[in-house]
Design a protein around this motif. Structure first.
Motif, mmCIF file in Angstrom:
data_model
loop_
_atom_site.group_PDB
_atom_site.id
_atom_site.type_symbol
_atom_site.label_atom_id
_atom_site.label_comp_id
_atom_site.label_asym_id
_atom_site.label_seq_id
_atom_site.Cartn_x
_atom_site.Cartn_y
_atom_site.Cartn_z
ATOM 1 N N SER A 61 0.839 -1.193 0.000
ATOM 2 C CA SER A 61 0.000 0.000 0.000
ATOM 3 C C SER A 61 0.874 1.242 0.000
ATOM 4 C CB SER A 61 -0.932 -0.005 1.217
ATOM 5 O OG SER A 61 -0.179 -0.029 2.412
ATOM 6 N N LEU A 62 0.232 2.364 -0.227
ATOM 7 C CA LEU A 62 0.890 3.661 -0.137
ATOM 8 C C LEU A 62 0.319 4.385 1.070
ATOM 9 C CD1 LEU A 62 0.761 4.805 -3.877
ATOM 10 C CD2 LEU A 62 2.761 4.046 -2.600
ATOM 11 N N PRO A 63 1.067 5.335 1.619
ATOM 12 C CA PRO A 63 0.494 6.122 2.722
ATOM 13 C C PRO A 63 -0.757 6.839 2.236
ATOM 14 C CG PRO A 63 2.840 6.590 2.441
ATOM 15 C CD PRO A 63 2.416 5.751 1.288
ATOM 16 N N PRO A 64 -1.770 6.995 3.087
ATOM 17 C CA PRO A 64 -2.988 7.687 2.669
ATOM 18 C C PRO A 64 -2.698 9.137 2.281
ATOM 19 C CG PRO A 64 -3.180 6.870 4.936
ATOM 20 C CD PRO A 64 -1.813 6.552 4.459
ATOM 21 N N VAL A 65 -3.498 9.665 1.360
ATOM 22 C CA VAL A 65 -3.380 11.062 0.964
ATOM 23 C C VAL A 65 -3.841 11.904 2.151
ATOM 24 C CG1 VAL A 65 -4.258 12.834 -0.603
ATOM 25 C CG2 VAL A 65 -3.763 10.544 -1.472
ATOM 26 N N GLN A 66 -2.982 12.828 2.597
ATOM 27 C CA GLN A 66 -3.295 13.661 3.760
ATOM 28 C C GLN A 66 -3.913 15.009 3.391
ATOM 29 O OE1 GLN A 66 -3.037 12.555 6.935
ATOM 30 N NE2 GLN A 66 -2.404 10.606 6.062
ATOM 31 N N ILE A 81 4.533 0.655 1.171
ATOM 32 C CA ILE A 81 4.484 -0.011 2.470
ATOM 33 C C ILE A 81 4.129 -1.472 2.239
ATOM 34 C CG2 ILE A 81 3.336 -0.093 4.719
ATOM 35 C CD1 ILE A 81 2.612 2.911 4.212
ATOM 36 N N GLN A 82 4.980 -2.372 2.734
ATOM 37 C CA GLN A 82 4.712 -3.802 2.608
ATOM 38 C C GLN A 82 4.617 -4.411 4.000
ATOM 39 O OE1 GLN A 82 7.413 -5.923 0.089
ATOM 40 N NE2 GLN A 82 7.038 -4.617 -1.675
ATOM 41 N N SER A 83 3.598 -5.228 4.190
ATOM 42 C CA SER A 83 3.454 -5.929 5.465
ATOM 43 C C SER A 83 2.891 -7.322 5.190
ATOM 44 C CB SER A 83 2.524 -5.150 6.405
ATOM 45 O OG SER A 83 1.289 -4.896 5.784
ATOM 46 N N ALA A 131 -1.371 2.548 -10.111
ATOM 47 C CA ALA A 131 -2.713 2.041 -9.801
ATOM 48 C C ALA A 131 -3.034 2.282 -8.327
ATOM 49 C CB ALA A 131 -2.809 0.557 -10.145
ATOM 50 N N LEU A 132 -2.047 2.107 -7.451
ATOM 51 C CA LEU A 132 -2.253 2.379 -6.029
ATOM 52 C C LEU A 132 -2.478 3.872 -5.779
ATOM 53 C CD1 LEU A 132 0.380 0.044 -4.342
ATOM 54 C CD2 LEU A 132 -2.106 -0.179 -4.273
ATOM 55 N N LYS A 133 -1.762 4.733 -6.513
ATOM 56 C CA LYS A 133 -1.955 6.187 -6.382
ATOM 57 C C LYS A 133 -3.393 6.569 -6.724
ATOM 58 C CE LYS A 133 2.661 7.921 -7.549
ATOM 59 N NZ LYS A 133 3.408 8.722 -8.550
#
Length: 143
Positions: A61-66, A81-83, A131-133
């Motif tokens: 995932s990517l950090p959420p748009v703030q 971000i990988q978990s 695509a994640l963006k």
């Protein structure tokens, strides 16, 4: 800027990302020996989780748009971000998009989730990140 200017800038960014993703996937398709995608069998019925075991999956995932300001900067190298999680995952996807398959899933705590898997394992990291963006932009505007 005004809300109208910001909305215009956001549309431009999202269009640019979508356009580059579409162009890249179209180009990949041009050089493929197979001209048609394999037919994927979908299962729309929600699974009976008693029949499933937990599996390790990697969540990307990517950090959420703030803020809109952060999006306007359009950081070219967002930190992916990988978990690792343990999740029960349906055997067949319930939906297919142009880039990903969507599967029902459930966490150990019982939370229902949707897992997405790239349809093309050879897809570039750049296309997958774009695509994640787009997904993060959609979440930001939906809230």
């Amino acid at each position: 800027g005004t809300e109208k200017e910001v909305a215009g800038a956001m549309f431009s960014i999202a269009s640019s990302i979508a356009s580059s993703t579409f162009t890249a996937t179209s180009t990949i398709g041009l050089h493929s020996k197979k001209k048609t995608k394999a037919k994927i069998e979908l299962e729309h019925k929600y699974p009976d989780w008693e029949e499933y075991a937990f599996h390790k999956v990697v969540k990307c995932s990517l950090p959420p748009v703030q803020s809109l300001g952060a999006v306007r900067k359009d950081d070219a190298t967002p930190k992916l971000i990988q978990s690792q999680l343990r999740i029960k995952v349906a055997k067949k996807p319930f939906a297919q998009g142009s880039l990903r398959l969507a599967y029902y899933g459930v966490t150990r705590s019982g939370q229902k989730v949707v897992l997405k898997e790239l349809t093309d394992k050879k897809m570039s990291d750049n296309i997958a990140t774009n695509a994640l963006k787009i997904q993060e932009l959609a979440i930001f505007f939906a809230d």
